[in-house]
Every structure is written in C-alpha cells, then in structure tokens.
Design an enzyme around this catalytic site. Structure first.
Site, PDB file in Angstrom:
ATOM      1  N   PHE A 145      17.735  39.888  26.791  1.00 19.72           N
ATOM      2  CA  PHE A 145      18.916  39.317  26.144  1.00 19.72           C
ATOM      3  C   PHE A 145      20.085  40.236  26.442  1.00 19.72           C
ATOM      4  O   PHE A 145      20.133  41.372  25.985  1.00 19.72           O
ATOM      5  CB  PHE A 145      18.757  39.150  24.624  1.00 19.72           C
ATOM      6  CG  PHE A 145      19.935  38.413  24.048  1.00 19.72           C
ATOM      7  CD1 PHE A 145      19.947  37.025  23.998  1.00 19.72           C
ATOM      8  CD2 PHE A 145      21.076  39.092  23.636  1.00 19.72           C
ATOM      9  CE1 PHE A 145      21.064  36.334  23.528  1.00 19.72           C
ATOM     10  CE2 PHE A 145      22.188  38.410  23.168  1.00 19.72           C
ATOM     11  CZ  PHE A 145      22.186  37.032  23.104  1.00 19.72           C
ATOM     12  N   ASP A 230      21.088  48.631  29.357  1.00 23.84           N
ATOM     13  CA  ASP A 230      21.808  47.903  28.312  1.00 23.84           C
ATOM     14  C   ASP A 230      21.390  48.500  26.972  1.00 23.84           C
ATOM     15  O   ASP A 230      20.338  48.166  26.423  1.00 23.84           O
ATOM     16  CB  ASP A 230      21.479  46.410  28.381  1.00 23.84           C
ATOM     17  CG  ASP A 230      22.235  45.612  27.313  1.00 23.84           C
ATOM     18  OD1 ASP A 230      22.733  46.230  26.352  1.00 23.84           O
ATOM     19  OD2 ASP A 230      22.301  44.372  27.435  1.00 23.84           O
ATOM     20  N   LYS A 259      28.421  46.776  20.235  1.00 22.77           N
ATOM     21  CA  LYS A 259      28.008  46.703  18.833  1.00 22.77           C
ATOM     22  C   LYS A 259      28.505  47.883  17.988  1.00 22.77           C
ATOM     23  O   LYS A 259      29.637  47.884  17.556  1.00 22.77           O
ATOM     24  CB  LYS A 259      26.493  46.542  18.742  1.00 22.77           C
ATOM     25  CG  LYS A 259      26.010  45.199  19.317  1.00 22.77           C
ATOM     26  CD  LYS A 259      24.600  44.891  18.863  1.00 22.77           C
ATOM     27  CE  LYS A 259      23.984  43.728  19.626  1.00 22.77           C
ATOM     28  NZ  LYS A 259      24.483  42.420  19.208  1.00 22.77           N
TER      29      LYS A 259
HETATM   30  C1  LIG Z   1      20.926  44.118  24.388  1.00 24.18           C
HETATM   31  C2  LIG Z   1      22.144  43.259  24.191  1.00 24.18           C
HETATM   32  N1  LIG Z   1      23.028  43.132  25.193  1.00 24.18           N
HETATM   33  C3  LIG Z   1      24.129  42.382  25.051  1.00 24.18           C
HETATM   34  C4  LIG Z   1      24.408  41.706  23.892  1.00 24.18           C
HETATM   35  C5  LIG Z   1      25.639  40.856  23.778  1.00 24.18           C
HETATM   36  O1  LIG Z   1      26.576  41.413  22.927  1.00 24.18           O
HETATM   37  P1  LIG Z   1      27.756  40.509  22.319  1.00 24.18           P
HETATM   38  O2  LIG Z   1      27.144  39.538  21.365  1.00 24.18           O
HETATM   39  O3  LIG Z   1      28.673  41.503  21.653  1.00 24.18           O
HETATM   40  O4  LIG Z   1      28.415  39.834  23.489  1.00 24.18           O
HETATM   41  C6  LIG Z   1      23.514  41.806  22.812  1.00 24.18           C
HETATM   42  C7  LIG Z   1      23.750  41.071  21.554  1.00 24.18           C
HETATM   43  O5  LIG Z   1      22.882  40.844  20.757  1.00 24.18           O
HETATM   44  C8  LIG Z   1      22.351  42.604  22.976  1.00 24.18           C
HETATM   45  O6  LIG Z   1      21.455  42.724  21.985  1.00 24.18           O
END
Ligand SMILES: Cc1ncc(COP(=O)(O)O)c(C=O)c1O
Length: 404
Positions: A145, A230, A259
C-alpha cells in the site's frame, strides 16, 4: 441523557448524506482530543488506538507542535516555492540529518512522496544508470500500500483499490513480499528501483522474514538499483526506532516519509536521499504549490526535534513490549496471530468469532477506537504518548470483546 438527545446519530447521517462514500467510518463523531484521548460530540471519551494511521505518533495536539503551529500562523503561512521562506532551510537540514542523507524534497501527502520517489528513480535510471529510454522498471511487493494515485494503484494487488481505474501505468513488477529469490529474479538491466514498505501496514502489519531487508539491500547495491523505503507509516518512531529499516541495520537510498512528519496538524511528506540521487532534479522538473510551506516546515521541524530526543522511539520500544506481551497472551483466546514491532500490531481475530469491523465496533462501545484492515484483522497503532495504564485498559477491553 435519553438516547434521542444524542448528537451522534444526526451527525453520522449528515456526514453520510454530503460525502462520497469512499470510507466506511465507525459511527463516532469526534469533537476534541488531547494526547491519546478523543472526545465525541456527546462527551464520550475514547482511547485512540489508531492514531490517524500513525499520523498522530506524538498524540493529539502535542503542546510543542501546537505552539510551533500557532507561532507560525501569526507570522507567515504560504509563499509557494517561487520564494524562499525562513522556515525552509531548518526543516530540510534537520530532516536530512535525521535521515543521514544529503538532501530533502518536501511534499504534502504520502502518495506525493511515493510519486516523487518513482519519478526521481526513473530519472536517475535514465541519466545516471543509463537505462534504455522509456524502459525503466521498478520492482514492488504483493500486498503493498503506497497511496491512491492512478500510478500507485496501477501496481496495487488489492482489487478494491485498483479495479476500474485503468488504463494502468506500466513499468512495475510485482513479486511476493518477503521472497528474496523472486525479487532478485525480477531485477534486470532496466530496473531502477525496488520500492518496499519495511513492514506492510495496510496489509495487516506484516513483518518480513529476518534477513529479507538486508538481502534486498545487498541485491540493490550489487545490481545498481535504488532501494526506496516507504516509511510513511512504519517510520518516525512507530516501531521503536526512527525508521523500521533500522531493526535490520538497513539504510535505503531513499526514505519516503509522511503522516507523522506533519505532527497530526498539517499534511507534510518528504523524500530524503543523497545528492547523486535527488540531485537529478532540475528547476521546473517537479514541484508542488504547498510542498514545504512555512506552516508545514515550522511543524515539521518541531517533529524532527521531538524525534531527535529519542524519547518517542524509546517509549514505542518499551511500551510496545508491554502491548505485544498482552496481545500474545490472547493468542488462542480469540486471537489467531499477532504481528508487529513497537507500538504497532496487526491482530488476526478468529473469523469464527467476528469480523474486524465487528471487533472495532465493539471496542468503540467500550471506549477504544481501532480499525480493521482486511477481513478479521485489526491494526493497533496508538499514539506513542500512550501510558502503561492506557495500554492495559486497551488490552482489557480487547479481551472482553473477544470473550463476550
Ligand atoms: C506505507 C504507506 N505509503 C503511502 C501512504 C499514502 O499516504 P497518504 O494517504 O498521505 O497519501 C500510506 C497511507 O496509508 C501508507 O501507509
């Protein structure tokens, strides 16, 4: 108070009436919060065990973060990157130093950080590695994700997130998470990057097998491929270290952050990498109106300073041991399995008992807010300011839900 006087039902109805139904929130309407606690419009209190999907690592309205935001609101909030503002350099320098990297590129949301990482990796591939024009590929993991943009959902394996959003962006190779052999086999001369979550959050807090991340690091180094970590959900103290990669002494070529970087106040994301990677971008080739704005930088700098104390990482490690100890004791008593690190846990509830949604609803009625991920899995990610007593309270409510 009799039930008809409650404000929650009407507020839930209104929210449903006026929004696209791209979420299925729990029927609770929050009005205020402090630290690890939320209060709803009817004055009921809840222990926050989701923390905005880890965006609230420092709790709600951490005094230092609120103070930084207030002070900045009274001085300067936006310039765009057409001009430099006086909060910019400090934020970028302090974040770069926290990451041990040369440079930082600030954005807003997590998805934008991931998009930035993909663009930079491709450009690096063409300009530095010498990949054939238009042929760059990036290796990603099943169950990933990384956000919701059309390019990112193009390599999602979750049909809910992906279906009917094609045509899909090409250039991604999907391999099973945790399988080093498959990942190695997917790399060829046109591979510019491996993009991974060091722990897969949305998938249910999946920790890869020991040795996997160092193995990926080694393959990336020997094959001249960038490792993009990530750490948007796993990073910034959540697992007991600043970055989840640290548990296995892995240093990626690029950190993707988001976040908690915005302290739960403003959306702040960033990419951190060394100059030979991020240096491929020249003026006009990438950007964002709001990325690196003064308010974001003022809060983000304070976030980095909180992390630089090490206190939150320590809390997460120590209190996480208590949380995981308590959860392990429930395995066989309604829980099938528990995974995670620090104050982060994925719990598989016995599907014969209830779904994750039902468990979350029952926890809500007992004053604990958590969220299901898939099926009967729920994720616990309380703010790192949570106390021992509060963890024990959450564990007691969970035990009660599993046996009621
Ligand atoms: C590992 C990871 N990458 C990217 C994102 C995307 O972040 P955003 O919702 O701020 O676009 C999330 C969101 O849950 C995430 O958990």
């Amino acid at each position: 108070m009799i039930k008809d006087e409650l404000r929650t039902p009407g507020a839930v109805r209104d929210a449903q009436r006026w929004t696209a139904h791209n979420y299925h929130p729990l029927p609770v309407v929050i009005a205020s919060a402090e630290g690890a606690w939320l209060t709803d419009v009817d004055g009921r209190r809840y222990l926050d065990c989701l923390a905005g999907y880890s965006a609230l690592n420092f709790g709600h309205r951490h005094p230092k973060l609120v103070e930084a935001a207030h002070a900045q609101l009274d001085r300067l909030t936006l310039t765009s990157r057409a001009f430099i503002h006086d909060q910019f350099a400090d934020f970028c320098r302090e974040l770069a130093q926290l990451c041990g990297k040369d440079l930082v590129l600030p954005m807003n949301t997590g998805a934008e950080a991931v998009e930035t990482g993909i663009k930079v990796a491709r450009k690096w591939g063409y300009q530095v590695k010498g990949v054939t024009a238009g042929q760059a590929n990036i290796v990603v993991a099943e169950g990933n994700f990384h956000g919701r943009t059309t390019t990112i959902v193009s390599f999602s394996t979750d049909e809910e997130a992906r279906a009917d959003y094609g045509p899909y962006t090409p250039g991604f190779r999907i391999v099973p998470y945790g399988d080093l052999e498959a990942l190695t086999a997917a790399i060829d001369g046109d591979t510019v990057a491996v993009l991974l979550e060091p722990i897969q959050g949305e998938q249910g807090v999946i920790v890869p097998p020991a040795g996997y991340l160092p193995g990926v690091r080694h393959v990336c180094t020997t094959r001249n491929v960038l490792l993009l970590a990530d750490e948007i959900q796993s990073g910034l103290g959540r697992t007991g270290t600043t970055f989840a990669c640290e548990h296995e002494d892995v240093v990626p070529d690029m950190y993707l952050l988001g976040k908690a970087l915005g302290g739960g106040i403003v959306p702040v994301s960033a990419v951190a990498a060394d100059a030979e990677v991020l240096g491929v971008l020249k003026p006009g080739e990438h950007g964002s109106t709001f990325g690196g704005n003064p308010l974001a930088c003022a809060v983000g700098t304070e976030v980095v300073r909180l992390l630089a104390t090490g206190e939150f990482q320590r809390r997460s490690a120590e209190l996480g041991a208590r949380l995981h100890g308590g959860l392990q004791a429930l395995v066989g008593k309604g829980l099938l399995a528990v995974r995670g690190r620090g104050l982060w846990a994925g719990l598989d509830i016995d599907p014969a008992l209830m779904t994750g949604r039902e468990a979350s609803e029952r926890l809500m009625t007992r004053g604990v807010l958590a969220k299901d991920t898939h099926g009967s899995t729920i994720r616990l990610a309380p703010p790192l300011v949570i106390t021992e007593e509060e963890i024990d309270y959450a564990l007691a409510q969970l035990a009660a839900v599993l046996t009621e």
